[in-house]
Design a protein around this motif. Sequence first.
Motif, short mmCIF file in Angstrom:
data_model
loop_
_atom_site.label_atom_id
_atom_site.label_comp_id
_atom_site.label_asym_id
_atom_site.label_seq_id
_atom_site.Cartn_x
_atom_site.Cartn_y
_atom_site.Cartn_z
N LEU A 249 0.81 -1.23 0.00
CA LEU A 249 0.00 0.00 0.00
C LEU A 249 0.84 1.27 0.00
N ALA A 250 2.12 1.11 -0.23
CA ALA A 250 3.04 2.26 -0.14
C ALA A 250 2.71 3.35 -1.14
N GLU A 251 3.18 4.52 -0.88
CA GLU A 251 3.24 5.66 -1.79
C GLU A 251 1.90 6.37 -2.00
N ARG A 252 0.83 5.91 -1.35
CA ARG A 252 -0.43 6.67 -1.49
C ARG A 252 -1.34 6.56 -0.28
N ILE A 253 -1.05 5.71 0.68
CA ILE A 253 -1.94 5.57 1.83
C ILE A 253 -1.54 6.58 2.92
N LYS A 254 -2.53 7.09 3.61
CA LYS A 254 -2.28 7.98 4.74
C LYS A 254 -1.67 7.18 5.89
N LEU A 255 -0.87 7.84 6.66
CA LEU A 255 -0.18 7.16 7.76
C LEU A 255 -1.14 6.62 8.82
N TRP A 256 -2.00 7.49 9.36
CA TRP A 256 -2.78 7.06 10.51
C TRP A 256 -3.84 6.00 10.22
N GLY B 128 -6.93 1.61 -4.34
CA GLY B 128 -6.67 1.93 -5.74
C GLY B 128 -5.20 2.10 -6.02
N PRO B 129 -4.85 2.09 -7.33
CA PRO B 129 -3.42 2.18 -7.70
C PRO B 129 -2.87 3.60 -7.54
N ARG B 130 -1.56 3.70 -7.57
CA ARG B 130 -0.90 5.01 -7.55
C ARG B 130 -1.27 5.81 -8.80
N LEU B 131 -1.28 7.08 -8.66
CA LEU B 131 -1.53 7.97 -9.79
C LEU B 131 -0.52 7.67 -10.89
N GLY B 132 -1.02 7.47 -12.09
CA GLY B 132 -0.12 7.33 -13.22
C GLY B 132 0.46 5.94 -13.39
N LYS B 133 0.14 5.02 -12.49
CA LYS B 133 0.69 3.68 -12.60
C LYS B 133 0.14 2.97 -13.84
N TYR B 134 -1.18 3.12 -14.05
CA TYR B 134 -1.80 2.49 -15.22
C TYR B 134 -2.25 3.58 -16.17
N ASP C 90 -2.31 -2.49 -7.70
CA ASP C 90 -0.97 -1.89 -7.63
C ASP C 90 -0.29 -2.27 -6.31
N ASP C 91 0.60 -3.23 -6.43
CA ASP C 91 1.33 -3.77 -5.27
C ASP C 91 2.78 -3.30 -5.40
N VAL C 92 3.11 -2.27 -4.63
CA VAL C 92 4.37 -1.54 -4.88
C VAL C 92 5.60 -2.44 -4.81
N LEU D 18 -12.58 2.62 7.35
CA LEU D 18 -11.56 3.66 7.43
C LEU D 18 -11.70 4.64 6.27
N LYS D 19 -12.01 4.11 5.10
CA LYS D 19 -12.18 4.98 3.93
C LYS D 19 -13.37 5.91 4.11
N ALA D 20 -14.45 5.33 4.65
CA ALA D 20 -15.69 6.09 4.80
C ALA D 20 -15.58 7.14 5.91
N THR D 21 -14.79 6.86 6.91
CA THR D 21 -14.72 7.78 8.05
C THR D 21 -13.60 8.82 7.90
N MET D 22 -12.40 8.37 7.96
CA MET D 22 -11.29 9.33 7.94
C MET D 22 -10.58 9.43 6.60
N GLY D 23 -10.94 8.54 5.68
CA GLY D 23 -10.26 8.54 4.38
C GLY D 23 -8.92 7.84 4.51
N ILE D 24 -8.56 7.07 3.49
CA ILE D 24 -7.29 6.34 3.61
C ILE D 24 -6.25 6.82 2.62
N ARG D 25 -6.66 7.69 1.68
CA ARG D 25 -5.74 8.06 0.62
C ARG D 25 -5.36 9.53 0.71
N VAL D 26 -4.11 9.82 0.49
CA VAL D 26 -3.66 11.21 0.49
C VAL D 26 -4.21 11.92 -0.75
N SER D 27 -4.17 13.22 -0.73
CA SER D 27 -4.65 13.99 -1.88
C SER D 27 -3.74 13.76 -3.08
#
Lengths: 451, 451, 451
Positions: free
Chosen positions: B165-172, B229-235, B364-366, B418-427
Motif C-alpha cells: 500500500l506504499a506511496e499513497r496511503i495515509k499514515l494514521w 486503488g493504484p498510484r496515480l499514473g501507474k496504469y 498496484d502492489d508496490v 476507514l475509507k468512509a470515516t477518515m479517508g485512507i488516501r492522500v490527496s
Amino acid sequence: MNHTKTFALGLALAALPLTGFAQETAVVVEEVEAVAPGFDEIGPYIMTTLLFLVGGFLVFWMAAGFAMLEAGLVRSKNVTTQLTKNIALFSIAAIMYWLVGFNLMYPGDGWWMAGYVGPFFSITSLEPVGLAADAAALDYASVASDFFFQLMFCATTASIVSGTLAERIKLWPFLIFVVVLTGFIYPIEASWQWGGGWLSEAGFSDFAGSTLVHAAGGFAALAGAIVLGPRLGKYAKDGKVVPMPGSNLALATLGTFILWLGWFGFNGGSQLAAGTVGDITDVGRIFANTNMAAASGAVAALILTQIMYGKVDLTMVLNGALAGLVSITAGPLDPSLFGALWIGAVGGVIVVFTVPMLDKFKIDDVVGAIPVHLIAGFWGTLVVPVYTADASFGTQILGFVAIGAFVFITSLIVWFILKATMGIRVSEEAEINGLDVSELGMEAYPEFSKG
Amino acid sequence: MNHTKTFALGLALAALPLTGFAQETAVVVEEVEAVAPGFDEIGPYIMTTLLFLVGGFLVFWMAAGFAMLEAGLVRSKNVTTQLTKNIALFSIAAIMYWLVGFNLMYPGDGWWMAGYVGPFFSITSLEPVGLAADAAALDYASVASDFFFQLMFCATTASIVSGTLAERIKLWPFLIFVVVLTGFIYPIEASWQWGGGWLSEAGFSDFAGSTLVHAAGGFAALAGAIVLGPRLGKYAKDGKVVPMPGSNLALATLGTFILWLGWFGFNGGSQLAAGTVGDITDVGRIFANTNMAAASGAVAALILTQIMYGKVDLTMVLNGALAGLVSITAGPLDPSLFGALWIGAVGGVIVVFTVPMLDKFKIDDVVGAIPVHLIAGFWGTLVVPVYTADASFGTQILGFVAIGAFVFITSLIVWFILKATMGIRVSEEAEINGLDVSELGMEAYPEFSKG
Amino acid sequence: MNHTKTFALGLALAALPLTGFAQETAVVVEEVEAVAPGFDEIGPYIMTTLLFLVGGFLVFWMAAGFAMLEAGLVRSKNVTTQLTKNIALFSIAAIMYWLVGFNLMYPGDGWWMAGYVGPFFSITSLEPVGLAADAAALDYASVASDFFFQLMFCATTASIVSGTLAERIKLWPFLIFVVVLTGFIYPIEASWQWGGGWLSEAGFSDFAGSTLVHAAGGFAALAGAIVLGPRLGKYAKDGKVVPMPGSNLALATLGTFILWLGWFGFNGGSQLAAGTVGDITDVGRIFANTNMAAASGAVAALILTQIMYGKVDLTMVLNGALAGLVSITAGPLDPSLFGALWIGAVGGVIVVFTVPMLDKFKIDDVVGAIPVHLIAGFWGTLVVPVYTADASFGTQILGFVAIGAFVFITSLIVWFILKATMGIRVSEEAEINGLDVSELGMEAYPEFSKG
C-alpha cells in the motif's frame, strides 16, 4: 543422606561390621558420581558462556547501529568522518579495555585474576586452551566470554559520545578522548557498581547500565558539547534554531533497528546466567520487557509529535524507541510488561520534550544522544524502585549523581586539556566544506550532487 | 562395583537384617535424585527457551528487513513515510499482541494461563522473576520467551501489508488498520491452527505460517490495495503499465538478506523444541531446507527473467528468494533438500509470472508482496502433503480458503470503514509531491537532487 | 553391574535371601541408568548442533556483508550488477555445494555417509525427521547443521571473487565460474585439509580457513583479474593510477561491520564442538581473539594511513579490520589476546602497503580483496606456528602454496575457457555507461543525478 536417616540406619545395622557396609554405600555413590562432571555440573557453565557469546555479538552489533544512526543523521559532507569515528572508537575500545579497562573494572574479585590475569592495569589474559572441567569456575562462565561481553559495554559508552559531537570535532582529539574514556573513565565508574565497589555496596541498582553505560556516555558527550560549542549556523543571531536535517533517514532507521536488536543482548546478557530454569526464564522476561519498552517509546513519540506538531517526526520516533530502551535498561527484569510499557513510554515522551530544551541552552547535540542516553537514562535509573524491592529512590539518585559528576568532571578536564593542547575543533572553513573533504579527503557519496 | 568389594560386602552382610539394607538402598536412590531437577530434566526447557529467544530476535530482525526492502523499492519522495510505517507498525503490533492478541490466539490452553495470564482479552503477564524449577512447565519453555517469539509472527503479518500500500496511503488509517490486524484479525485466524482450533483439529498443516502469516498478510494487503486503488499514473490510459522503479536497490537487497537471515528463526524456531536429539536435529533440517528454498527461488527467478526478458531483473531475484522462503514455510521440516529445492524454485517462478498478472487487474502492489506472500504462500501450503504424511490437499486448500476468506473479508470491512470515516488516501497533490514532504515534512535524502 | 558380577555377588552372599538382594541392587543401578540418554549424553550433541546453526547463520550474514561492502565500493553505475552477483553467487553456492561439493569435500569419512548420503558426487541428504537419540552420532552434531555451516564457507569463497572483478565482468560468465568454484575447486582443496586429506595428514594447520577459504578466494580472484584486465581508464597512459572512489561508504562500512559480526560465527563455529567446558571456553577465546585482531587491524591502518598520507583513509581502515580478521582465521584459538593484537595489526599494515603494490602490476582489484584475503591470508597461515605447537612454518608454506597453485591454475583455466567461448568482459561502451544500464537495464539509485 541426611542425619536422621543416617542415625536410623545406624541403629538398624547394629550387628553389621560397619566399615564394610559404609564402603559399599560409598561405592554406589561413587559409581553415580563417576560420570562427573556431567551436564548437571557443566550445563550452567556452558549455558552462561553461551549467553555471553550470543549477548556479546548482539552488543557488538550495536556498534554498527550507532554508526548507521549517526551516519544517517549527519549531513552528507560529514558522513565519511562519522563512519571513521565509529569503527575507530570501537577498535580503540577493544584494545584499551583489554590493556587497562577490564582489570581496572573488576579489581576486587579474585575469580577474575585466578591464574589468568595479572594485577591492576595489567593486560588481561584468557584461560588456557582446552580448559579442564575441574579447572573451571563452574558456577559462572568462561573469562574470555565474559571479557568479550563486558568489552562491548565499554565500547557502547564511547559510541554514545560520537553522535553528539559530530560535524565539527577533529578526528584525533576525539579518538584520544576515547582512549581515556574506555581505558579509565568508564572502567572506574563501572567498577563502583559492577566491580563490587561502593555503589554496589550502597544498594544502587542498575541492571544493564542506564546510568553506568548510557548516562555515562551522555555525560561525556555533554562535557564535550559544552567545550566544543555548537555547529556554525546552528543557532542564528535572532535566536532561532536552524534545522540541519540528516542526510539519510533510511540509514538512521536501520541503525535504530540494529540497536533495538542488539539491546536484547545488552539487557538479556546482563542476567549473567542462563543455566537454570530461573535464569533462562528471567532472560526471557528481559527480552519481552526490553521489546515492550522500545515499542512504547516509539509509539509515545509517534503520538506526541502528531499532537504537538501536527505531523509525525520520524527522527523523534527513532529516538523514542531508543529512549524506551535506555529507560528499561536499569531494571529490565522486575517490571511487568505493563511496567515496561509505561516506563518506555515516558522515555519516549522525555525525548520529545528535551530535544528542543537542549537547543535553548545552545547545546548542540547532533543526533539527540543526550536526551536519549543521559536524560532517559536518569529516568530509567530513577524508576527502578517502583518494581525492584531492594532499591530506593535515594540510592538511585545518589548513584546517578555520583557517576554523572565523576564522568562529567573527568571528561570536562580531558576535553579542556585536548582543547588547550592540540585543539578539538576543525577550522570554520573545514566545517563549512565538510569534514570529509577537509579532514579525510574522501566523500561518502562522491557521485551524488548535493541539493 | 569391583569383585573384591563385592566379595567383602557379601561376607559382611551374612547376618544382616534385610530391611535395614533395603532402607539404605532407598536412601542411595534418594541421594541420586536429590540433585534433581538436573539438566536431564531442565535441559530441554532451557534449550527450547533459548530457541525462542534466538529465533525471536531473528524474526524481530525481519522487521528491519521489511523496512529496508520497502524503503528501497519506493521512490525517494516516499521513503521517510515508509520507514515511519515500518517502525510504527512493529511497535503497535508489540503492544496490541500483548494487550489482546496473545490470549486471544491461545484461548484453550490451560498452560498459558496458569498463574500468569488472565482470561480472554486480558493483558498477558509473564512468569514471576526467578521461577523455581519445579514451578515451570519443564516440558516446554518459558511463557515470556514464547510470547516474545509469537509476537514477532504477529508483527510480520503487518509488515507484509505496508509494502503493497506504499506511496499513497495515509499514515494514521494505515496504523489503525495495524491495530485491528495485530490485535484481532491475525490472532483469531492464527488461533484456528496454532491455538489448537478447528483447523488444527481438521488436520491442516502449516508449520511456520505460509498461510497463517504470509498469505494472511497478503490477503490483508490485497483488500487494502483494492479499496485504496493504484498510484496515480501507474496504469496509463492506453493500458500501459508505467514502471516506477525503486529508489535504492542496495537497501532492497539488504532488506532481502535480512529477511533471509531472520527466516532461519522464523522456520527453525517453529519447531517449538530444541532440547532433544530429535528436536535439535529437526531444527538443523529446517535451517538447511529454508536456505535451499531461498536459494532455488532466487536462481529460478534469475534464470527465468534472463530467458523471458533477455536480462536479469534484480528485484525479481530478490522477490524470488523471498517467494522461495514463503513456499517452504508451511513445511520446512519434512522435505528433503531436493524437495526444498523444487518447492522454492516453483515459488520463484510464481513471482516472475504473477507480478505482471496483478498489473493486468490494476492491483498496484508496490513491492510485490501479494505474489511473494499470498500466492507463494498458497503454493507452499498446497505442496505440504507431498512430503508430510498426515496432511491432505483437501484440508490444505480448506485451510487456505478459510483463512484467506476471513482475513480478506474482515480486512475489506476495516478498510471500507476507514475509507468512509477518515479517508485512507492522500490527496493527489500530496501523492505527486511525495508523502514525505506532504504528510511528514521530512525528506529521507534531503541533500540529493532528484533526477 | 553386569550379570557376571551379580552372579559372583550372589554366591558370596550365601546366607542372604538371594533374590531379594540382587533384585534390589540391580534396581538401584537401573534406576540411575534408566534416565539415559540424558543430557550427559545428548548435551554435547545438542550444543554442537546449536553452535553450527548459530555459527552458520552468522556466516550466512557475511554474504550480506560482502554485498554491502562491494556495492558501496563500486561506482553507482555498477551497483545493481554487484548486488545481483552477490545474491546470485550465494544461491548458486547453496545449490552446488549440495549437489556436489559437500560429498566431494568429505569423501573418506564414513560418518557423513552412514544412512543419509550417497556416494561421491551424489546429492547430500539429511538425517530423517525426528532422529532417535540412539541413532545419532552423539559425539558430534547433526549432519544438517554441519552441512548448513560448511555450505556458508563455500559461499564465502565465492563472495571474495566478485569484489575484485567488479565493474567490467559479464554477469553470466562470472556465475558459471561460481558454479565451478563452489561445486569443484573449493570442495577439492578444502577436502585436502578439512576432509582429512593429505594436507591434514602432513600437519597443515588452518583452523577456520585463512588459506582454505580466504586465500583460495583471493587466488581465484587474482586469476580472474589477470585474464579480465583492469577497468578502462584505471591505469592512465602516463603511468598514473586513476582513483575510482566507491559510491557509498556508508554501505561499505555497514558491510564491514556485518562481516566482522559474521566472523564470530566463522571462527567460533570452527571449533566444531561446544558441549564441554573445554570446547565452549575455547569458543569464547576465539571470539575474544577474533574481535581483537579485527580491532588491531583497523587501528593499524588508521595510524598508518595518517602517518603515510597525512590523513586517515576510511576504506583502508575497513580493509584493515577485514585483514585483521583474515589474519587471525588460521589460528584464532591458540594466541593470547596480545598475540591476536599483533597478528591482526600486521594484517592491517599489509593491506596499506599491498593495495598500492597491486596497482604497480596493473592488477585492478576493485575492493582490495586480494590484499585482504590472499595476502593477509598468507600472513595468517604463516604465523600459526608461533602459537600453535604442532604446526611448522614449512608445512604452513607448503599448504598455502599447494592450495594457492591448485586454485590459481584451475581458476585460470576456467577463466580462459570462459573468455575463449562466451567472453567474460562487457563491451567498452557498456563499461563506460555502467553495467547496470547496459547489462541489466536497472539502476540502483535511479533518482539521484550523478555528480
